[in-house]
Design a protein around this motif. Structure first.
Motif, PDB file in Angstrom:
ATOM      1  N   GLN A 221       0.868  -1.178   0.042  1.00 53.32           N
ATOM      2  CA  GLN A 221      -0.182  -0.268   0.120  1.00 53.32           C
ATOM      3  C   GLN A 221       0.655   1.591   0.037  1.00 53.32           C
ATOM      4  OE1 GLN A 221      -2.260  -1.010   3.535  1.00 53.32           O
ATOM      5  NE2 GLN A 221      -4.013  -1.815   2.334  1.00 53.32           N
ATOM      6  N   LYS A 222       2.191   1.258   0.703  1.00 51.02           N
ATOM      7  CA  LYS A 222       2.916   2.204   0.940  1.00 51.02           C
ATOM      8  C   LYS A 222       3.514   2.337  -0.347  1.00 51.02           C
ATOM      9  CE  LYS A 222       3.554   2.304   5.234  1.00 51.02           C
ATOM     10  NZ  LYS A 222       4.862   2.328   6.819  1.00 51.02           N
ATOM     11  N   VAL A 223       3.600   2.272  -1.453  1.00 51.26           N
ATOM     12  CA  VAL A 223       4.571   1.356  -2.623  1.00 51.26           C
ATOM     13  C   VAL A 223       3.595   1.323  -3.716  1.00 51.26           C
ATOM     14  CG1 VAL A 223       6.925   0.669  -1.699  1.00 51.26           C
ATOM     15  CG2 VAL A 223       5.588  -0.367  -2.695  1.00 51.26           C
ATOM     16  N   LYS A 224       2.333   1.626  -3.365  1.00 43.58           N
ATOM     17  CA  LYS A 224       1.267   1.846  -4.241  1.00 43.58           C
ATOM     18  C   LYS A 224       1.512   0.787  -4.982  1.00 43.58           C
ATOM     19  CE  LYS A 224       0.556   6.883  -4.355  1.00 43.58           C
ATOM     20  NZ  LYS A 224       0.854   7.003  -3.186  1.00 43.58           N
ATOM     21  N   LEU A 225       1.617  -0.400  -4.704  1.00 43.73           N
ATOM     22  CA  LEU A 225       1.751  -1.957  -5.710  1.00 43.73           C
ATOM     23  C   LEU A 225       0.250  -2.670  -5.668  1.00 43.73           C
ATOM     24  CD1 LEU A 225       3.317  -4.090  -6.989  1.00 43.73           C
ATOM     25  CD2 LEU A 225       4.040  -4.561  -5.303  1.00 43.73           C
ATOM     26  N   PRO A 226      -0.180  -2.525  -6.532  1.00 42.98           N
ATOM     27  CA  PRO A 226      -1.597  -3.559  -6.871  1.00 42.98           C
ATOM     28  C   PRO A 226      -1.316  -4.430  -6.030  1.00 42.98           C
ATOM     29  CG  PRO A 226      -0.919  -2.429  -8.888  1.00 42.98           C
ATOM     30  CD  PRO A 226       0.490  -3.036  -8.394  1.00 42.98           C
ATOM     31  N   ILE A 227      -2.503  -5.305  -5.250  1.00 44.14           N
ATOM     32  CA  ILE A 227      -2.405  -6.479  -4.439  1.00 44.14           C
ATOM     33  C   ILE A 227      -3.646  -7.633  -5.295  1.00 44.14           C
ATOM     34  CG2 ILE A 227      -2.804  -7.888  -3.042  1.00 44.14           C
ATOM     35  CD1 ILE A 227      -1.797  -5.897  -1.155  1.00 44.14           C
ATOM     36  N   ILE A 228      -3.302  -8.384  -6.875  1.00 46.38           N
ATOM     37  CA  ILE A 228      -3.897  -9.036  -6.982  1.00 46.38           C
ATOM     38  C   ILE A 228      -4.733  -9.977  -6.108  1.00 46.38           C
ATOM     39  CG2 ILE A 228      -3.921 -11.131  -9.155  1.00 46.38           C
ATOM     40  CD1 ILE A 228      -1.785 -10.653  -9.916  1.00 46.38           C
ATOM     41  N   GLY A 229      -4.852 -10.639  -4.444  1.00 44.56           N
ATOM     42  CA  GLY A 229      -4.597 -11.498  -4.102  1.00 44.56           C
ATOM     43  C   GLY A 229      -3.873 -12.339  -3.096  1.00 44.56           C
ATOM     44  N   VAL A 230      -4.296 -12.944  -1.982  1.00 49.10           N
ATOM     45  CA  VAL A 230      -4.394 -13.534  -1.140  1.00 49.10           C
ATOM     46  C   VAL A 230      -3.849 -15.201  -1.419  1.00 49.10           C
ATOM     47  CG1 VAL A 230      -3.963 -13.752   1.365  1.00 49.10           C
ATOM     48  CG2 VAL A 230      -4.586 -12.480   0.852  1.00 49.10           C
TER      49      VAL A 230
END
Length: 322
Positions: A221-230
């Protein structure tokens, strides 16, 4: 975080720091004059070079976990194997775990060497459409320890991205070490211009793992990296004979499912423990091909399809700029 040159002294303040070239640690450093003049604050030219180099790579996926031992490299390898089953797709797996490269073993490539060509380093191929690069290919023995400070590790990651002849790829999977430190910052910085589809976060069900994974999510979140999922790995043990499920790592706080609900993240799936996965990795074989009808292989198939669907529906910043 300030950039630190590969040849920097131990307590280098970083090229983007206001103290660059001015502290006692800078005395005698060959970069002191450049840093003190402010010229070193310019963006790393490698970022644009990597953007050009990877312009022919359609999708870039990072596999992350704040916790070690959760099966991240195993997942990265099987994600690459699964994507490469489509012979029309070109897939590559990049191992940036500089101090603990396990991908050569898992992919059955121990003892292989990297070759230099006119267009850069040539990756090692598992199949005609599945390429692999790891520092493990540069070591004289799998038992050799890589004892490097952060700047040297960062320089190696830069080389992997800029100097490897990746050619045209549909998918580049990047297997990262545990944590949220140098390697992670470097890979996000250098791939920023080229565009990253997102990150797949790997965890196990117990709270001690989820605590570190929450930190990894915060990093994204801090480096604005999208999360595809867990992905929840080692999610129960399914007996290969009786098919009963046992909780080896009990989800005392609700596991990845509860965490994803709290953080509003997609849960891509749960992969059960299966001793045959470990055996396949030790033998350098694809578990998905060895035991295709197992519960774990079925779970992998569902997870990989969700990742493919995500990549199809999302356009990376690199593609937007073309």
């Amino acid at each position: 975080m300030a950039d630190i040159p590969v040849d920097a002294p131990q307590h280098c303040p970083g090229t983007t720091s206001d103290q660059a070239g001015k502290t006692s640690a800078c005395q005698g450093c060959p970069n002191q004059n450049i840093c003190s003049s402010g010229a070193a604050k310019a963006p790393d030219p490698a970022i644009d070079e990597i953007k050009v180099k990877l312009a022919t790579v359609k999708h870039k996926i990072l596999v992350l976990s704040g916790k070690g031992g959760v099966g991240k490299s195993t997942f990265s390898a099987h994600l690459a194997h699964a994507l490469a089953r489509d012979e029309t797709k070109e897939v590559a797996l990049l191992d940036v775990d500089i101090c603990g490269p396990s991908i050569p073993k898992i992919m059955g490539l121990e003892g292989e060497q990297v070759h230099q060509s006119g267009s850069g380093w040539s990756p090692v191929y598992v199949e005609d459409n599945l390429a692999v690069m790891s520092i493990g290919f540069l070591l004289s023995s799998p038992d050799d320890a890589v004892i490097w400070r952060g700047p040297k590790k960062n320089g190696m990651i830069k080389q992997f991205l800029r100097d490897v002849d990746w050619s045209e790829l549909d998918f580049l999977i990047v297997d990262t070490p545990p944590g949220t430190s140098d390697e992670h910052l470097s890979i996000v910085q250098y791939l920023g211009g080229a565009g990253i589809d997102g990150a797949v976060i790997i965890t196990t069900p117990q709270e001690v793992s989820l605590q570190d994974v929450r930190k990894e999510i915060g990093f994204c979140q801090k480096v604005k990296l999208p999360i595809i999922g867990v992905v929840e790995n080692m999610s129960g043990f399914v007996c290969p004979r009786c098919k009963n499920t046992s909780q080896i790592f009990p989800p005392t706080t609700g596991g990845a499912e509860r965490m994803c609900e709290e953080l509003n993240l997609p849960l891509l799936g749960k992969v059960p423990l299966d001793p045959r996965i470990g055996r396949s990795c030790d033998e350098g074989k694809s578990f998905l091909s060895e035991v295709p009808d197992s519960s774990a292989a079925v779970a992998y198939g569902s997870i990989v399809q969700k990742i493919k669907d995500y990549c199809t529906s999302h356009t990376t910043s690199g593609e937007k700029s073309e």
